[in-house]
Design a protein around this motif. Structure first.
Motif, PDB file in Angstrom:
ATOM      1  N   TYR A 171     -13.964   2.532  89.921  1.00 55.68           N
ATOM      2  CA  TYR A 171     -12.734   2.363  88.948  1.00 55.68           C
ATOM      3  C   TYR A 171     -12.840   1.009  88.315  1.00 55.68           C
ATOM      4  N   LEU A 212     -11.022  -1.812  85.090  1.00 58.33           N
ATOM      5  CA  LEU A 212     -10.017  -2.104  84.217  1.00 58.33           C
ATOM      6  C   LEU A 212     -10.659  -3.157  83.446  1.00 58.33           C
ATOM      7  N   ASP A 268      -8.192   2.096  92.545  1.00 58.83           N
ATOM      8  CA  ASP A 268      -7.162   1.296  91.712  1.00 58.83           C
ATOM      9  C   ASP A 268      -6.589   0.115  92.492  1.00 58.83           C
ATOM     10  N   GLU A 324      -6.175  -3.537  80.488  1.00 60.34           N
ATOM     11  CA  GLU A 324      -6.103  -2.373  79.496  1.00 60.34           C
ATOM     12  C   GLU A 324      -7.050  -1.347  80.169  1.00 60.34           C
ATOM     13  N   PRO A 325      -7.005  -0.069  79.483  1.00 61.42           N
ATOM     14  CA  PRO A 325      -8.181   0.806  79.881  1.00 61.42           C
ATOM     15  C   PRO A 325      -9.526   0.406  79.582  1.00 61.42           C
ATOM     16  N   CYS A 340     -16.337   9.138  78.955  1.00 60.60           N
ATOM     17  CA  CYS A 340     -14.768   8.941  78.948  1.00 60.60           C
ATOM     18  C   CYS A 340     -14.149   9.836  79.906  1.00 60.60           C
ATOM     19  N   ASP A 386     -13.467   8.087  83.504  1.00 63.71           N
ATOM     20  CA  ASP A 386     -12.761   6.691  83.768  1.00 63.71           C
ATOM     21  C   ASP A 386     -11.730   6.712  85.068  1.00 63.71           C
ATOM     22  N   ARG A 387     -11.013   7.858  85.293  1.00 58.38           N
ATOM     23  CA  ARG A 387     -10.273   7.850  86.461  1.00 58.38           C
ATOM     24  C   ARG A 387     -10.771   9.008  87.421  1.00 58.38           C
TER      25      ARG A 387
END
Length: 705
Positions: free
Chosen positions: A433, A435, A478, A499-500, A674, A677-678
């Motif tokens: 994960y 950021l 996270d 931000e992402p 893409c 991402d999570r």
């Protein structure tokens, strides 16, 4: 076995400490299983604290960071020492390594298991075996760390000790025997004592503390049967005791304990104990058992890896270091933190030798010189004086500059200093994960690289990357990343917003075309002149740039051809018409022109760049999205959910297999970047926290409209 100890509240100093008198105990389990509360109760029982703190109030010894207090949960590895004397035994120095239960902070568990000689696995009597129990068990198995289980929260409503034993037996499988050493006296709100199955003793707790009573009638029959089963299981691993047992002569409790200790050390047996950290019932007995059946550093020589390569491919070998107080001094750095007042603090285990005062050592892997200042004992955030530390002990030291987490420190003349040597550690965890970080002030921007370097030094499970012009911090989840950002602001004064992470799309030429790159300038003196003719076509996925020199007759002088290629690469990095980096193209230099005076490397580099840009404009480009090669490990019963979820993410499954122990499904897939991402957070939700993932870049694929 249970009985007298330092229960008068006096913590006696240890004199002439030997490795055999030390117990380094990692306390770990599923988040919320009561590990920190149990540690607090142990410290009170040993007289280290007068009264117990509460996790909810932020007053425990081990949960002392502001981030932990604010969240009411353990987030870091914390160390606390105590001394304990079991009945009829010798005084023992116990170091408790309290670890987080959340998978986001599993790096702390790895650090604890790297130096612990036993894992005290906490299992909630209410919730039983949970995902964190399973993952902790597996990590201990990877590092060959012996396990003792303790069923906690036995005083709670819906507590069920026997269910926990059954679930632990299922987790252990056929190779390891789960042995309940105690039975609860009462359960839930009526839990008031424990029956020591090995010693046939009932320990009852009241306002005056624990005392023995006759075995209660409601548990006597079960305890007798449990004792017989336990004795039979233990003697089955000792031929002399087995022969006596078959002849009707049961070995004494002390003899059975000695045999059981060997079985625990060999990871063939997992004893199960009972305790409530809140009511303190059973806590004294847990300490007794740790002294009597838990391995010491003398039983488990430390393992080190010698060589720069991997053990699996023969590039390195594993050697052992015995816990000899008179041997060469060998220190292992297993945790590093930054204190806003003291500076850098390192947690050390003395693998060999004796650390007294300061020592001049070297990093066994890098050769960097290091001075270790006077060690100190650790009690959560407190630093207590220590005249010396012997082999097997865990202590702290301040201001080590050349030794990050995972370093070994040895004397310069030691044989270990002659080659690349490092601790034997569990395989690194993959940070799934991330950021992107945006400094709030210009001063933060200047300090950010140094601050991130210090964060990674303290926690190797954090990774810093540069992605599409962003500074990205990656971690195990996270919460891991969020806490790291909070600590960076609190300790180092660097404040960021987030931000992402941007997806680094690419583009490639849509078809084959020929274009010219021309540079002609004259402004007095020498001018700039270069002409190149390029044929540009799409290349295979993953090829990057294939540059071909087809010039004949010296139209482009040989010394300028490398400059043309550099110019092409410049244009690729600057991006195509869509604004993304250009990848996977074939560029053929077919012709060109030069001037005897005005041509130069820089002129042809510029011409090469202009030629590629012209070709991309003429032929147009196709948008490419980055792909990752994803590996997922999940419980077998989650296979359908995992495969279905990957399909929704446009994943191309490339293989499925079972893990070596057949307990997990291993799925490999190629997935758009893409879509991951999570993914780690979603995978944990799908698998009740047991799913693991790793991914690496795997080229590009064209985005289909």
């Amino acid at each position: 076995m249970s009985g007298g100890s330092t229960r008068d509240g006096a913590a006696m100093p240890v004199r002439s400490l030997l490795p055999s008198q030390i117990r380094n105990v990692a306390v770990a389990g599923h988040s919320g299983s009561g590990g920190t509360t149990l540690v607090e109760a142990m410290l009170v029982a040993a007289g280290v604290r007068n009264r117990p703190g509460r996790v909810e109030d932020g007053t425990t010894v081990c949960d002392h960071d502001p981030e932990e207090i604010a969240r009411g949960v353990t987030l870091t590895l914390s160390v606390a020492d105590l001394e304990w004397t079991p009945p009829g035994g010798e005084q023992t120095h116990i170091t408790l390594l309290d670890t987080p239960g959340s998978p986001d902070f599993a790096g702390a568990l790895d650090a604890a298991l790297a130096v612990a000689d036993v894992l005290l696995l906490t299992v909630s009597a209410v919730d039983g075996v949970q995902p964190g129990t399973i993952s902790t068990w597996r990590r201990a198995a990877e590092l060959d760390v012996p396990v003792i289980a303790v069923v906690t929260k036995e005083h709670k409503h819906r507590a069920n000790f026997h269910r926990c034993v059954s679930e632990l037996t299922g987790l252990a499988g056929r190779e390891i025997t789960v042995l309940p050493l105690e039975l609860p006296l009462g359960e839930e709100e009526s839990f008031h004592g424990v029956a020591d199955v090995l010693a046939n003793t009932a320990w009852v707790y009241d306002d005056d503390g624990p005392h023995t009573e006759p075995m209660p009638d409601d548990v006597a029959e079960e305890e007798a049967a449990a004792h017989e089963d336990l004795a039979e299981e233990i003697v089955s691993h000792n031929d002399e005791q087995l022969e006596r047992y078959l002849e009707g002569d049961e070995p004494s409790a002390a003899e059975l304990t000695d045999t059981l200790r060997g079985e625990v050390l060999a990871r063939r047996a997992v004893p199960v104990l009972i305790a409530s950290g809140v009511t303190r019932v059973g806590v004294d007995e847990v300490l007794d058992f740790l002294c009597e059946i838990a391995p010491s550093p003398a039983d488990r020589p430390a393992r080190v890896v010698v060589g720069a390569g991997d053990v699996a491919d023969g590039g390195a070998v594993v050697e052992t270091v015995s816990a000899d107080p008179d041997g060469d001094l060998v220190l292992q750095v297993f945790r590093t933190l930054t204190d806003p007042y003291v500076g850098q603090i390192s947690f050390l285990k003395v693998l060999s030798g004796t650390l007294a005062g300061s020592a001049h050592l070297v990093n066994a892997e890098t050769g960097g010189a290091e001075r270790v200042h006077a060690p100190f004992r650790l009690l959560g955030a407190e630093h207590l004086p220590a005249e010396r530390a012997v082999a097997g002990q865990i202590v702290g030291a301040a201001k080590l500059t050349a030794s990050p987490t995972g370093s070994l420190l040895v004397p310069a003349a030691s044989p270990l200093a002659q080659g690349r040597v490092r601790p034997f550690l569990a395989p690194p965890r993959s940070p799934g994960y991330g950021l992107a970080l945006l400094p709030e002030r210009s001063s933060d921007e200047e300090k950010l690289p140094g601050a991130l370097a210090r964060m990674v030094l303290a926690d190797p499970t954090l990774v810093v990357e540069q992605v599409a012009g962003q500074t990205v911090l990656r971690g195990l989840g996270d919460q891991h990343v969020a806490v790291a950002i909070e600590r960076m602001a609190r300790i180092l004064g660097v404040v960021v917003t987030t931000e992402p992470v941007a997806v680094a799309y690419g583009e490639t030429i849509a078809g084959t075309t020929t274009a010219e790159g021309r540079l002609k300038k004259q402004s007095g003196g020498h001018g700039q002149f270069a002409v190149v003719r390029l044929t540009v076509s799409p290349g295979p996925r993953g090829s990057g740039l294939e540059f071909v020199d087809s010039v004949v007759g010296g139209a482009v002088p040989r010394q300028f051809i490398p400059a043309v290629e550099r110019g092409v690469r410049d244009a690729m990095a600057q991006g195509g018409p869509r604004g993304h980096g250009v990848v996977d193209i074939r560029v053929e230099l077919t012709d060109g022109k030069a001037h005897s005076v005005d041509s130069s490397e820089m002129a042809f580099r510029t011409a090469g760049s202009l030629g590629l840009k012209a070709a991309l404009e003429q032929a147009g480009t196709a948008l490419l999205e980055p792909m990752v090669a994803l590996t997922v490990r999940a419980p077998m019963d989650a296979q359908g959910d995992v495969l279905g979820d990957l399909a929704t993410r446009r994943g191309q499954v490339t293989g499925t297999s079972m893990s070596e122990d057949s307990s997990e499904i291993v799925v490999t897939a190629r997935v758009p970047a893409c879509e991951v991402d999570r993914y780690l957070l979603d995978l944990r939700a799908l698998t009740h926290g047991l799913g693991l993932m790793e991914h690496v870049p795997d080229g590009f694929e064209e985005v289909r409209s």
